[in-house]
Each structure stands twice: as C-alpha cells, then as structure tokens.
Motif scaffolding. Structure first.
Motif, PDB file in Angstrom:
ATOM      1  N   ILE A 236     -11.397   1.387  -6.021  1.00 34.69           N
ATOM      2  CA  ILE A 236     -10.755   0.824  -6.147  1.00 34.69           C
ATOM      3  C   ILE A 236     -10.930  -0.495  -6.465  1.00 34.69           C
ATOM      4  N   GLN A 237      -9.332  -0.622  -7.438  1.00 33.78           N
ATOM      5  CA  GLN A 237      -9.885  -2.067  -7.873  1.00 33.78           C
ATOM      6  C   GLN A 237      -7.968  -3.169  -8.129  1.00 33.78           C
ATOM      7  N   ARG A 238      -7.757  -4.114  -7.740  1.00 33.20           N
ATOM      8  CA  ARG A 238      -7.304  -4.712  -7.455  1.00 33.20           C
ATOM      9  C   ARG A 238      -6.089  -5.470  -8.677  1.00 33.20           C
TER      10      ARG A 238
ATOM     11  N   ASN B 258       0.666  -1.370  -0.051  1.00 30.48           N
ATOM     12  CA  ASN B 258       0.184   0.110   0.140  1.00 30.48           C
ATOM     13  C   ASN B 258       0.658   1.322  -0.020  1.00 30.48           C
TER      14      ASN B 258
ATOM     15  N   GLU C  91     -10.876  -1.581   2.003  1.00 26.64           N
ATOM     16  CA  GLU C  91     -10.443  -2.359   1.343  1.00 26.64           C
ATOM     17  C   GLU C  91     -10.694  -3.956   3.663  1.00 26.64           C
TER      18      GLU C  91
ATOM     19  N   LYS D  81      -2.908  -1.845  -5.852  1.00 30.00           N
ATOM     20  CA  LYS D  81      -4.404  -1.520  -6.103  1.00 30.00           C
ATOM     21  C   LYS D  81      -4.004  -0.161  -7.398  1.00 30.00           C
TER      22      LYS D  81
END
Length: 408
Positions: free
Chosen positions: A272-274, A225, A252, A281
C-alpha cells in the motif's frame, strides 16, 4: 540381456547411479529455486517501490492539475453567474457564456483532452464545455445521487467516485471516474452547483497500466477507501471490491506497507502507498509464485534440470556399462572353459583392476594348457614304457625256438 539381471553388478551400479543422480538433481533444483526465489522477491520488492514512486509522481501531477482546474472554475465569477441563471436579456446570457469559456480556457483545461467538463446548477441548468455531447441524465437525477449530496454538503471537498456509466450520451456506456467540487461564491454560503471533471476509467488507468501484468495488479482508492480504478475490471465486482477494501483497511489498522496472504498454493503480496499530499491510496497486488514462475520459467528450468540429469545418467550408464562389459565377457569365457574350450582367451580391457583380472585369467588358461599338455606327454611316455617288456619277451622267445635243418 544377461548382463541386466537384478543380481548383476551392472544392474546394481546402474540403479545406484540413477537414484543418486535423481536425488542430487532434485536437491540442487530445489535449492536453486529457493535461492533464486529469495533473490527475486528482494529485487521484486525494490522494483515495486520504484514503480510505486513513479505512479505516485504521475498521479500527483494529474491530481494537482485537476484540483487547480476545479478550484479555478468554482471560484470564477462568470461560472457562478451562469449557474444562478439570472440574466436581464439573452445578449447578457451569451456574453456570460463567452466570458466563462474564456476563463475556462485560461485554466489549461484544453491541455487535458482526456478530461470533460460538466457544470450542473442547483437550479437545474447544465453546461458541457467545448463538447458536441448531449446530456443523457437530467440535472435533477444527478443532484439526487449520494455522491452529489456529499459534495454539496462539503463545498470545500474535492471528491471523486467511479461510475459504471457517464452522464452524457457519449459516456453513457463507458465506466468513468468523476472529480467534483461545489461551486460556491463565498465560504459558508449556499452552493450554486457542482463542477465535474470526467475521465474514462480506461484513460485514467493509463497512469499505471504499464505496470499491470498477468501476475500483478494495481487498485486506486479515494479518501473514503472507495475503489475508483483498477487494472482488472473484475475488481469492480462487489465481492472483489469488498475484499480489497478489507485488506486495505487491515493494512492501515496495522500500519504496515506490505502484507502477504496465502491462498491455496499461491501467495498474494499486498503493498500500500498513500499518494503524495492527498488522501488517495494505491494498493498493489502481486501473485508472488506466478510472478516468479513467469520471470524465471520454473517449468522449463525443471525440464532443463531433468534433461541435464538424464544426460548425466546416460553418460554414467555408458561408463558403467563400459566397465562391467569386460567382466561380463570374462564370465562368458569362463563358462566356455567349463565346457572344455581351452582356447578361450579374453581381451585385456577396462579399468586397471579388470585388466589385471583378465591378465591373470589368460595366464591361468596358458598354465592350464601347459599343465594338461605335460600330463598328456607323461601319459604318452608311460604307455611307451609299459609296452617295452612285452617286446623284449617276444625277442627271447624267438631266439630259443630251433630252426629246422635244411635239406641238402
């Protein structure tokens, strides 16, 4: 103007129409903005999903190439031999370098001109692949950083980080993104060095720059992160980094993909997108109000609405004025009749009721003139009749008076 007195019909109608049109324009404008905003946010959310999917695909292709190149380099026997720096003679050293470079070329690094390769050995040796650059930082300084210690402690880890300046003289004043992996001959053994793939942060940003605007931003975080790239350079300031990291960790923890946060008059939407098959991320930040205003030009919509309302009011003003003008003229004419002008007729104009009123007034004036004319006739006849007995007496008196005898 007399017709604009506060107690006049025109003034009251004009004020009523003005307030009504203004209120209607405000209500319709507000309703239109709300409806359009809701539709915009739905479409905008769908478009963001498509944008994220595109960036995800591009990033994964890039990351896959980086991982493949670094994996190949770190397992290359010639690279490991060069990092150990043990040669029986100089010719053997040059042969090792040549073999190593041939192996690197076969890994497809030359296809990525934006990437630079740096090898740093634990024995202090360095190597820059196919570059005229020179090292601006010593191997010892590089290996002492927390990032490099983490890579050496976790040889299987493909790590990444953001640096405000690179390790070479060309990259010295350039923010860069580093991808690094430990060079290790066999699992469990000691690492012989670290292989770095370096890319300017501005070049890395091209993966998503097309989707960054004044109202939207994208931030890329690594597996820890840590921010490694952002559409706005100000996001790398420590307070901004900390805030973005807190939002990411909050999302998260709540296991949500989207979250809104109100800041004063603006609403920030976070998504958010992984990335596919990675621990990286992407955090999208959108200023919803600003994006809506930029897309639909709310200010100019308000100006246009106000302009249309003003035009409608002008038309209604003209229509109301056209209907109240005959009443105003009738009132003026009636005042002149009060001053003795019985020749004052009005033109029959306006709506049906006003024309009927004007017609009645004109008929009244006609009958009034006829009535006055008849009264004057009667008065004249009366005077004539009253004067007749006087003439008769004069005739009798004249007849009784003796005439004198004529002489001779």
């Amino acid at each position: 103007m007399k017709g604009m007195r506060r107690d006049s019909l025109f003034f009251r109608i004009a004020i009523t129409v003005l307030i009504g049109v203004a209120a209607l324009a405000a209500v319709l404008g507000s309703f239109q903005v709300r409806l359009t905003r809701r539709v915009f946010m739905e479409n905008f959310s769908e478009s963001q999903d498509k944008i994220f999917a595109q960036i995800d695909a591009d990033f994964y292709a890039f990351y896959e190439d980086v991982a493949e190149i670094l994996q190949g380099i770190c397992q290359n026997p010639m690279v490991i031999r060069y990092m150990r720096g043990v040669y029986p003679n100089q010719a053997e050293e040059w042969l090792t370098i040549q073999s190593m470079e041939t192996g690197i070329q076969e890994m497809g690094l030359d296809a990525h001109t934006e990437l630079g390769l740096l090898l740093v050995g634990v024995n202090g040796g360095t190597y820059l692949y196919s570059s005229p650059e020179r090292m601006a930082v010593s191997a010892e300084e590089i290996l002492q950083t927390a990032f490099c210690r983490k890579v050496l402690e976790n040889p299987r880890l493909l790590a990444s980080t953001y640096l405000e300046s690179g390790y070479t003289d060309v990259m010295r004043n350039e923010p860069v993104v580093l991808f690094a992996k430990a060079i290790q001959e066999q699992a469990g053994g000691e690492a012989d060095g670290i292989a770095f793939l370096t890319i300017k942060e501005s070049e890395f940003r091209k993966l998503y720059q097309a989707f960054v605007s004044k109202t939207s931003n994208i931030l890329i975080f690594n597996r820890e992160n840590e921010l490694i790239s952002a559409g706005n350079p100000k996001d790398f300031l420590e307070p901004n980094q900390q805030k973005a990291r807190e939002i990411l960790e909050e999302m998260e923890a709540k296991n949500v993909r989207q979250m809104d946060q109100k800041l004063g008059d603006s609403v920030k939407s976070y998504q958010i997108q992984r990335f596919l098959n990675t621990s990286y991320k992407m955090l999208g930040v959108i200023d919803s109000n600003a994006a809506f205003e930029e897309e639909y030009h709310v200010f100019w919509v308000a100006v246009l609405t106000a302009g249309i309302a003003a035009l409608v009011m002008l038309v209604l003003f003209y229509l109301v004025r056209a209907q109240t003008r005959p009443l105003h003229r009738l009132a003026e004419t009636m005042r002149s009749v009060g001053d003795g002008n019985l020749e004052a007729y009005v033109e029959e104009e306006g709506v049906g009721e006003v024309r009927e009123l004007s017609r009645t007034y004109n008929g009244m004036i006609t009958k009034l003139r006829q009535y006055i004319a008849r009264i004057l006739e009667m008065e004249e006849e009366k005077r004539k009749l009253e004067s007749m007995p006087c003439r008769c007496r004069l005739i009798r008196i004249t007849c009784t008076i003796p005439w004198p005898a004529s002489s001779g």
